[in-house]
Scaffold this active site. Structure first.
Site, PDB file in Angstrom:
ATOM      1  N   CYS A 199       0.814  -1.212   0.000  1.00  0.00           N
ATOM      2  CA  CYS A 199       0.000   0.000   0.000  1.00  0.00           C
ATOM      3  C   CYS A 199       0.851   1.267   0.000  1.00  0.00           C
ATOM      4  O   CYS A 199       1.620   1.501   0.938  1.00  0.00           O
ATOM      5  CB  CYS A 199      -0.898  -0.020   1.229  1.00  0.00           C
ATOM      6  N   TRP A 245      -6.932  -7.437   4.674  1.00  0.00           N
ATOM      7  CA  TRP A 245      -5.534  -7.590   5.080  1.00  0.00           C
ATOM      8  C   TRP A 245      -5.427  -8.567   6.247  1.00  0.00           C
ATOM      9  O   TRP A 245      -6.200  -8.512   7.197  1.00  0.00           O
ATOM     10  CB  TRP A 245      -4.950  -6.251   5.518  1.00  0.00           C
ATOM     11  N   TYR A 282      -5.314   4.622  -9.619  1.00  0.00           N
ATOM     12  CA  TYR A 282      -6.468   3.813  -9.224  1.00  0.00           C
ATOM     13  C   TYR A 282      -7.698   4.182 -10.045  1.00  0.00           C
ATOM     14  O   TYR A 282      -8.514   3.314 -10.390  1.00  0.00           O
ATOM     15  CB  TYR A 282      -6.749   3.986  -7.729  1.00  0.00           C
TER      16      TYR A 282
END
Length: 312
Positions: A57, A90, A189
Site C-alpha cells: 500500500c 488484510w 487507481y
C-alpha cells in the site's frame, strides 16, 4: 467490509463507483491526533504507538518513510501484513517479510483491530492503522494525518528538526499535495479500477499530463519545493516506485514507464539513496500484492519483470 462490527462480504477492490463509472475512494474514519502535550487525548510518548502497514500500500508506506526520516524507529513500532488481500481483507501470516499475528491481541485480520476499537464499526478495514498501545485503540487510519503528526509531534523527544511541511512554502505544498493526490496517487487507481471507457481514458490522460508537469518541475530542482525534501516528494515517490512494476501493466497506465522520464527517474534514485528509505520498499510484496487482485488478474500469475531503470 464491516457492517455494525460484522464482516459481511468478501473484499472488493472497486470500493465505490460514481454514475459515470469513475473510481471513488473511501474516507477514513478514525481521525484522532497526537500532540506533544496530549491536549487532544493522545500525547507523544516513546513506545506508546504502533503502525500496522502493508508494503503493498502506497498510503501505508508513506508513513514508514516519514517514520524513518523523522528518526522515530525507537518511538513507534511496526507490524506488516501479508501482501495479498484475503476474503477478509488484510491479514497477518507467514509470508516472508510479514508478521504472523497482531502482537497485542493475536488477531489474524486487520478488521479485528477495527472492531476492537469500535464494536459497531461500519466500513472498510484499511492500512495504515496508527494504534495506541496504552489505550488499546486506533488513533488514526488516515495516512495524510499520520504523516503530518509524525512530522512534528515527537520533535521535542527526538530533537529531529527536519520539517516536511515548511511554513514559508505551505500554500505551494498543499496545492502540490492535492494535485499529486488527485492526478497521480489516486489517478492510477482511477485508471485501474475505472468501470467505463470514458472514465478510464480521462484518468489515463490526466495521469500522464500530471507526470509530464512534475518531470518538467524536477528539471529545475532536486525536489518538488526546491533543494530540501518535503511531504510532497514522499507523496509522489510512493506512487512512482510502484509504477513500472504494477500500474503500467495491471492498471493499464501504459503510455510510458517512469524509467522513460529523465527527471522523475532521477528523483526516484535520489530518494532511494536516502539512508533507510530502501528498507521501506519491498518489491516482492508490491508485485505479489497487486497481481493477487483477482478482479484485475484472474490467474494470479505474477510477472517476472520488468527490469527497472532504477535499482530498488
Amino acid at each position: 467490509m464491516l457492517v455494525d462490527g460484522k464482516w459481511t462480504k468478501s473484499w472488493d477492490p472497486y470500493q465505490k463507483t460514481s454514475n459515470d463509472g469513475s473510481f471513488v475512494r473511501q474516507i477514513s474514519s478514525f481521525r484522532h491526533w497526537i500532540t506533544p502535550t496530549g491536549d487532544t487525548g493522545f500525547v507523544a510518548e516513546k513506545d506508546r504507538y504502533h503502525l500496522f502497514v502493508s508494503y503493498v500500500c502506497p498510503w501505508a508506506c508513506r508513513t514508514l518513510m516519514v517514520r524513518r526520516l523523522k528518526q522515530l524507529e525507537d518511538y513507534i513500532s511496526v507490524s506488516v501484513v501479508e501482501p495479498f488481500l484475503t476474503d477478509e481483507g488484510w491479514n497477518f501470516g507467514s509470508y516472508p517479510g510479514a508478521d504472523d499475528v497482531d502482537p497485542f491481541h493475536g488477531f489474524k485480520y486487520i478488521h479485528q483491530l477495527y472492531t476492537h476499537a469500535d464494536a459497531l464499526y461500519t466500513g472498510r478495514a484499511t492500512v495504515p492503522v496508527l494504534w495506541d498501545k496504552k489505550l488499546n485503540t486506533i488513533v488514526n487510519n488516515e495516512s495524510a494525518d499520520i504523516i503530518e503528526m509524525l512530522n512534528t509531534a515527537f520533535n521535542h523527544l527526538t530533537n529531529n528538526q527536519l520539517n516536511l511541511r515548511p511554513k514559508d512554502k505551505l500554500t505551494e505544498l498543499l496545492d502540490l499535495n492535492d494535485f499529486i493526490y488527485q492526478e497521480i496517487n489516486n489517478g492510477v487507481y482511477k485508471a485501474g479500477f475505472a468501470q467505463s471507457q470514458n472514465a478510464y481514458q480521462r484518468a489515463y490522460e490526466n495521469l500522464f499530463s500530471a507526470l509530464d508537469v512534475l518531470d518538467e518541475k524536477l528539471s529545475h530542482s532536486s525536489y518538488l519545493l526546491g533543494e530540501k525534501i518535503s511531504e510532497a516528494d514522499i507523496r509522489l515517490f510512493v506512487t512512482l516506485v510502484r509504477f513500472d512494476v504494477a500500474y503500467y501493466s495491471l492498471f493499464k497506465c501504459n503510455k510510458k514507464h517512469i524509467g522513460e522520464y529523465e527527471h522523475l527517474s532521477a528523483f526516484i534514485d535520489k530518494i532511494i539513496h536516502i539512508p533507510g528509505i530502501k528498507e521501506t520498499i519491498n518489491i516482492d510484496h508490491i508485485k505479489t500484492g497487486y497481481y493477487s487482485v483477482k478482479a484485475l488478474n484472474p490467474t494470479g500469475i505474477v510477472p517476472v519483470g520488468p527490469e527497472l531503470a532504477v535499482a530498488i
